[in-house]
Design a protein around this motif. Structure first.
Motif, short mmCIF file in Angstrom:
data_model
loop_
_atom_site.label_atom_id
_atom_site.label_comp_id
_atom_site.label_asym_id
_atom_site.label_seq_id
_atom_site.Cartn_x
_atom_site.Cartn_y
_atom_site.Cartn_z
N LEU A 119 14.73 20.40 108.31
CA LEU A 119 15.39 19.37 107.52
C LEU A 119 14.54 19.13 106.28
CD1 LEU A 119 17.49 17.19 106.97
CD2 LEU A 119 16.14 15.64 108.42
N HIS B 72 18.51 22.68 106.26
CA HIS B 72 19.49 21.63 105.95
C HIS B 72 18.86 20.77 104.86
CE1 HIS B 72 22.01 22.45 109.49
NE2 HIS B 72 20.86 22.86 110.00
N PRO C 100 15.89 18.90 114.08
CA PRO C 100 15.00 19.78 113.33
C PRO C 100 13.70 20.08 114.07
CG PRO C 100 15.01 17.57 112.38
CD PRO C 100 16.02 17.57 113.49
#
Length: 146
Positions: free
Chosen positions: A11, A37, A61
């Motif tokens: 993330l 992401h 994550p």
């Protein structure tokens, strides 16, 4: 990390497109398989970690890369939420900051800093990769060069 996948779920919470590009290139150049992401504001980051709205199916994550200066919700508030979330409290967090080294050191001394590493922007790709690879269990995501 998902045992069935060799990709790390990362993330990235960063609002600067140039820094996002540098991080993407560092992962590519470092042969780190990842499912990246990218979130561009603190509110969306909170929605992702709490799996709200469009992020209802968000994966957990393996590593979180977090800018401290974010729109909507400050990065320090996001860091606090991550480290107090029962499923994320042990997730490595790399704080990305534009602060000079004296301010970084002062920040770490003056706060109960919950981050696992702090990297100064602009990010040195080799230093960045060394920090990411240092997290326990994350080495599985590094592809072996043949």
């Amino acid at each position: 990390m998902d045992p069935e996948s060799s990709e790390a779920v990362i993330l990235l919470v960063e609002d600067n497109p140039g820094d996002v590009r540098l991080i993407e290139e560092a992962f590519s150049d470092g042969n780190i398989a990842n499912e990246l992401h990218t979130i561009t504001n603190g509110q969306a980051a909170l929605d992702f970690i709490y799996r709200r709205g469009e992020y209802a199916d968000a994966p957990r994550p393996d590593v979180i890369l977090l800018d401290l200066k974010l729109p909507r919700v400050d990065g320090e508030d996001v860091l606090h939420e991550i480290k107090h979330h029962p499923e994320l409290e042990d997730t490595p967090v790399v704080v990305l900051t534009g602060m000079n080294e004296d301010l970084i050191e002062s920040y770490n001394l003056d706060h109960d800093a919950d981050e696992d590493a702090v990297l100064k922007k602009p990010i040195d790709p080799l230093e960045f990769l060394d920090v990411v690879r240092s997290f326990e269990g994350f080495e599985l995501a590094v592809l072996r060069a043949e």
